[in-house]
Design an enzyme around this catalytic site. Structure first.
Site, PDB file in Angstrom:
ATOM      1  N   LYS A   1       3.350  48.998   8.119  1.00  0.00           N
ATOM      2  CA  LYS A   1       4.724  48.590   8.414  1.00  0.00           C
ATOM      3  C   LYS A   1       5.607  49.798   8.169  1.00  0.00           C
ATOM      4  O   LYS A   1       5.430  50.505   7.168  1.00  0.00           O
ATOM      5  CB  LYS A   1       5.116  47.433   7.490  1.00  0.00           C
TER       6      LYS A   1
ATOM      7  N   SER B   1       9.940  39.773   8.433  1.00  0.00           N
ATOM      8  CA  SER B   1      10.263  41.057   9.034  1.00  0.00           C
ATOM      9  C   SER B   1       9.039  41.894   9.378  1.00  0.00           C
ATOM     10  O   SER B   1       9.159  42.858  10.122  1.00  0.00           O
ATOM     11  CB  SER B   1      11.139  41.857   8.065  1.00  0.00           C
TER      12      SER B   1
ATOM     13  N   SER C   1       8.467  37.652   4.399  1.00  0.00           N
ATOM     14  CA  SER C   1       8.223  38.568   5.512  1.00  0.00           C
ATOM     15  C   SER C   1       6.764  38.916   5.781  1.00  0.00           C
ATOM     16  O   SER C   1       6.454  39.540   6.785  1.00  0.00           O
ATOM     17  CB  SER C   1       8.999  39.870   5.292  1.00  0.00           C
TER      18      SER C   1
END
Lengths: 126, 489, 487
Positions: free
Chosen positions: B74, B149, B173
């Site tokens: 990420k 997210s 997330s």
């Protein structure tokens, strides 16, 4: 305005609570001037249209977080670190040893403007 | 084809593939899947250099289980080499001089990095529509959001672009995008995975974790990701000995519960009534009920419990997270790195315009909300009050764990919604986080494992919540559930 | 300065003491002064994305030492649990956009510093002392481009102890006496190098004035960053005068921050801020509460040695020094070290040593603007001189001449005494001859003395001493004069 924020396509358990905390037709909690004051504090430039828009959005958020006011928390200690509930965690201390190897050039390579080993900014007035 | 780490590792060990061939294969898929917008930065040279090194280690007989397997990060974890943007215009061209602890650990285990994954800007969002570099699409239905997210991570794994990815979870997330893309992910106990090198959103909530197809793969990854790090003051040093090793604990749990038909014997599952109340999509509720019933049929005991402050986790979270974020994001001022506005009158104007241009709308909303709740005269009413409610929420969980071993329920009230559906209404988006926020506030571990698909073939995730440091057991239960589901399908 | 009639000043000091640690408070970067720009600032100090603070044990230890030193070694004012908080504001030399400081639970709460100003003793009480990180520096000179400033973050993250007094001082002299006493203390216990030019010890003064007898405090102004004791005194004096003038002209004092301009000897308002500062303090979520177990405090106490206040009481109790002399001797470690080296060489003579150090020696150092560690006469050589006083070789008066010669490095004590003929004469016969000569030469003085004018003896005494080149034993001279005149 607040009613608009509460138009949901699907419902969730939180919504019922949110509705109770937000009676319809309450005047907007934030005015554009409030937004401009906060934006100055947070150093974010906002223009007029943006301030009005943000005022509406933050008023909605305020309606949500204002639900906290209804909770009786007398005698409840604030929880700053999640694990404090189960273990008393305290700050670990580092030994005082200096590590001098610092790659200044790598750091300056990311700078928007640099000269003579310094980060350059528009003139600082004291 | 089986694209789990487990299966790929077997191919490597059987010399049916090399790290280089796996990396090349996956890089090609990433190239072909550009419309998903899952990856932000790929650099084949960097990847192949790591792959060649992994092949050398494989040839030398290095037994590390993750050696040579592809992974992607990420873009909230900083990396040397690949750019580190946090999904923000503010850091569009930023390269970190160091690797995040999470990146270091997986690299040391021999994993080959395929690149950086799209995410909501500074990890703020539930739909991955807040990335400065465009929304990510859900591979199950490109018209829908992948969740957020860590949406790029979830989409990439679900689409087979990478067998595993890292993500972060501040209020859901990791779990929510895993649920919406039909993969497995676990948010560990706060403090188990180092935050060093994770671009901060809300320091007291942020926690990194793995995303993969299976709980077993997650256990392998988490075993490497967990561990004390002196560079993070909130990293936990003294984890109880019996909970310290994820993989070992995971295997022991499974070995002890191997008898067919009794895989869940002795396990008490708590089902919070607030998690199955009105407002949860009927199909989601039904899927979760079926999953629980399947485990009960194989020995688990179900108790109905209450987490009475579930709804309050939303306002508590949306005070604490923005407060911490408003302060954490003050470092982005255009002085030392990152974006700087081109036109300005003076120093102050430079900083204000830099931040106005560099941050997206959701980030600005949260910074302003955070500045408000911390400001003079409001601190006690909002921030301190939220921290008090936070304690009550954490205590509710402890009370619940006196009645059960694990808590189960849905990850989110709905399956993936259509892109754009909630973008205009931040509060509506916030309400979708209702089942994940409490776990984050309490610092507890929580995972999401796929349990069904709805009528539109959209995945539904089952959330499993454990007490502190109970990740091995949670993963083992999820693993046995997954085996069951595979056998049943 | 005399306070204008009808007014009184109220002064509190906030002092930023830079702690003497090898590495920074939250990072492992070195703290050396004067390095090339940005070579002492690592990723943490630059607030690069993903970096986190880890607290330096030595910085906390410095705060514990200070807490013990201002409480007579008592640990009751040292928090068992202390918390770091973020102070949020934007400034280009503040990399994170917040300063890690302490707000609600500082390491030290309370404490006191004893001072002496204008001959009066006073106890200055402390509000608190808390740990925090320093900011970097903005440089405006020597850059090629116009309209820009350069940011050097070498100093960013250097540990500071901010020491805050209650508003209890009433004059610039008291404020300076406190600042000097504090400076002596923090250097004594080794937590600060005390170098004011390099900014290791920086004072901010909160000054307000009010009419005599008014119980309310006036509006205060804060004078920032004064880097010498002399300027501190002048800045406060100027500020007191300015505020009284404003009020006497019917104006109002504005609460603001002012800078002292040494060249013009005045304070001036800093550019006023757009809106009042709202620092949005909250506990730093990247750091956990610091535990300070009593056991740790004990260990630190043992490592510290005897505290100056304890040494002072011992000097009074054991060696009969006055309380004032004892406190002055222990005001700085350099002086106390000198004192103990001197009395060791002398094998006692504490009062004589104190009298000389606080009198002749201090005056000479002041004249030469030197510190004790720079004194041109070492303790062994001074001891040689004081020994000659003790054994009667030289008179006190002659000893001052020897001292001046020593200062100018004219050789060793005995050589100077011999060369200048300063040896004290205690030979009764020799003194008797001089006494007789004086009596014979000054019949008028003799007459006056016998008529009951005791003062006349002084004139005769002076004549004898002059005739002996200051070497006659003064006690013997007086004794003989009295005997002869009575006879």
């Amino acid at each position: 305005m607040r009613g608009e924020i509460l138009t949901f396509r699907r419902s969730a358990p939180g919504i019922a609570l949110a509705r109770r905390a937000l009676p319809p037709n309450v005047p907007m909690a934030f005015q554009p001037d409030d937004i401009r004051r906060l934006a100055r504090l947070a150093r974010i430039a906002v223009d007029g249209g943006e301030a009005a828009h943000l005022a509406r959005e933050l008023s909605g958020i305020l309606g949500l977080i204002d639900q906290l006011q209804a909770v009786n928390t007398a005698h409840v200690e604030p929880l700053a670190h999640p694990l404090d509930v189960v273990m008393a965690s305290t700050q670990r201390l580092r030994d005082d040893r200096a590590e001098p190897a610092i790659d200044r050039e790598a750091h300056l390579a990311n700078a928007p403007q640099a000269e003579g080993g310094l980060f350059l900014v528009p003139r600082v007035l004291e | 084809m089986d694209t789990t780490l487990h299966a790929l590792s077997a191919r490597l060990r059987a010399r049916q593939a090399t790290a280089v061939s796996l990396a090349t294969e996956h890089l090609e898929r990433i190239g072909a899947a550009a419309p998903l917008n899952a990856f932000l930065h790929v650099d084949a040279d960097l990847t192949l250099a790591q792959a060649r090194e992994a092949d050398r280690r494989l040839a030398a007989g290095d037994p590390s289980p993750l050696l040579g397997l592809p992974v992607a990060h990420k873009d909230i974890f900083v990396t040397r080499g690949w750019r580190s943007t946090a999904g923000s215009r503010m850091l569009e061209h930023y390269t970190s001089p160091f690797d995040a602890a999470v990146v270091e650990r997986l690299a040391a285990a021999g994993m080959v990095c395929l690149g950086k994954l799209n995410c909501d800007e500074f990890a703020m969002g539930s739909s991955n529509e807040n990335s400065a570099f465009g929304a990510v699409r859900n591979p199950r239905d490109p018209a829908r959001i992948p969740g957020g997210s860590s949406g790029g991570s979830a989409a990439a794994v679900a689409a087979g672009l990478v067998p595993a990815a890292t993500g972060t979870d501040t209020g859901g997330s990791l779990r929510q995008p895993a649920s919406m893309c039909g993969i497995t992910a676990i948010k560990p106990t706060y403090g188990r995975v180092s935050r060093y090198g994770m671009i901060a959103f809300a320091s007291s909530l942020d926690q990194g974790g793995p995303m993969a197809h299976t709980a077993e793969d997650c256990a392998l990854l988490l075993d490497v990701l967990c561990g004390f790090d002196a560079r993070d003051s909130t990293s936990i040093e003294d984890i109880p000995a019996d909970k310290a090793h994820i993989w070992r604990g995971f295997q022991a749990e499974n070995a002890a519960n191997a008898s067919p038909g009794k895989e869940f014997a002795g396990l008490t599952l708590g089902v919070p009534r607030e998690f199955l109340a009105d407002g949860v999509a009927p199909e989601v509720r039904a899927a979760v009920e079926r999953a629980i019933a399947a485990m009960v049929a194989r020995g688990a005991r179900r108790v109905d419990i209450s987490l009475p402050r579930t709804a309050l986790s939303i306002p508590a979270y949306y005070v604490i997270a923005p407060a911490e974020a408003s302060s954490n994001l003050s470092r982005f001022d255009g002085v030392r790195y990152g974006h700087r506005a081109a036109d300005f009158r003076d120093l102050n104007d430079m900083i204000e315009r830099t931040r106005a241009e560099g941050f997206g709308r959701e980030v600005k909303r949260r910074i302003l909300t955070g500045a408000y709740v911390l400001s003079h005269g409001y601190y006690d009413a909002y921030y301190l009050q939220a921290q008090r409610v936070r304690r009550l929420i954490a205590e509710d969980f402890q009370a619940a764990f006196r009645q059960c071993d694990l808590i189960v329920g849905p990850v989110a009230p709905t399956t993936a919604w259509k892109a754009g559906e909630k973008s205009a209404d931040p509060v509506a988006m916030y309400l979708e986080d209702i089942f994940t926020l409490g776990v984050s506030l309490a610092g507890l571990p929580g995972l999401s494992v796929p349990c069904a698909v709805d009528a539109g073939a959209l995945p539904v995730g089952l959330q499993v919540i454990g007490n502190y440091f109970d990740e091995a057991r949670m993963l083992a239960v999820a693993h046995r559930y997954q085996r069951l589901a595979e056998a049943g399908s | 300065m005399r306070m204008p009639a009808g007014w009184e000043a109220v002064i509190g000091l906030e002092t930023h003491v830079q702690l003497k640690t090898a590495s920074k408070i939250f990072s492992s970067a070195p703290t050396d002064f004067g390095a090339a720009p940005n070579t002492q600032a690592n990723a943490v100090d630059l607030a690069l994305p993903g970096t986190l603070p880890v607290l330096n044990r030595a910085a906390v230890e410095c705060a514990i030492k200070f807490g013990l030193a201002v409480n007579g070694g008592d640990d009751r004012h040292i928090a068992a649990r202390s918390v770091f908080a973020r102070k949020n504001y934007f400034y280009p030399d503040l990399p994170k956009g917040y300063q890690i400081s302490q707000y609600e639970l500082p390491v030290v709460t309370g404490g006191q510093v004893e001072i002496e100003a204008g001959g009066a003793r006073k106890t200055v009480t402390l509000t608190r002392a808390h740990l925090e990180e320093d900011a970097g520096k903005s440089l405006h000179e020597g850059l090629d481009r116009p309209g820009v400033s350069g940011i050097d973050l070498n100093r960013a993250g250097t540990p500071l102890l901010e020491i805050v007094t209650d508003p209890v001082m009433v004059s610039a002299a008291e404020a300076v006496a406190y600042a000097r006493a504090l400076h002596g203390l923090v250097t004594w216990i080794g937590i600060c190098d005390g170098n004011m030019q390099e900014g290791s010890f920086r004072c901010d003064a909160n000054v307000s004035v009010r009419r005599d007898g008014d119980p309310r405090l006036g509006t205060r102004a804060e004078i920032k960053n004064v880097n010498s004791f002399r300027f501190l005194e002048k800045a406060i004096e100027f500020e007191i005068r300015r505020q009284i003038e404003v009020l006497e002209d019917g104006g109002a004092v504005v609460q603001e921050t002012r800078l002292y301009d040494a060249e013009r000897d005045q304070t001036r308002s800093m550019r006023s801020k757009e809106d009042a500062m709202d620092y949005r303090y909250f506990p730093d979520p990247d750091l956990l509460p610091v535990a300070i177990p009593r056991q740790w405090v004990e260990t630190v106490r043992h490592s510290m040695g005897e505290l100056p206040a304890a040494i002072a009481s011992r000097l009074s109790a054991e060696f009969g020094l006055s309380a004032s002399d004892a406190r002055q001797i222990t005001q700085t470690r350099a002086l106390a070290d000198y004192f103990f080296a001197l009395t060791a060489a002398l094998g006692g003579g504490h009062r004589l040593a104190a009298t000389w150090l606080l009198g002749e020696f201090s005056a000479a150092l002041n004249r030469a603007a030197l510190e004790w560690q720079e004194a041109p006469i070492g303790p062994t050589r001074l001891a040689a001189l004081l020994l000659r006083i003790q054994d009667g070789t030289v008179s006190g008066k002659a000893a001052k001449e020897v001292f001046d010669a020593l200062w100018d490095a004219e050789g060793d004590v005995d050589a100077i005494i011999a060369a200048r003929g300063l040896r004290q004469v205690s030979d009764t016969a020799a003194i008797e001859r001089l006494v007789d000569a004086a009596i014979a030469a000054h019949p008028k003085a003799v007459e006056e003395y016998r008529a009951g004018k005791d003062k006349a003896l002084n004139a005769l005494f002076g004549q004898v001493m002059k005739a002996s080149n200051k070497t006659a034993n003064p006690g013997q001279v007086t004794e003989l004069l009295k005997k002869k005149l009575a006879g």
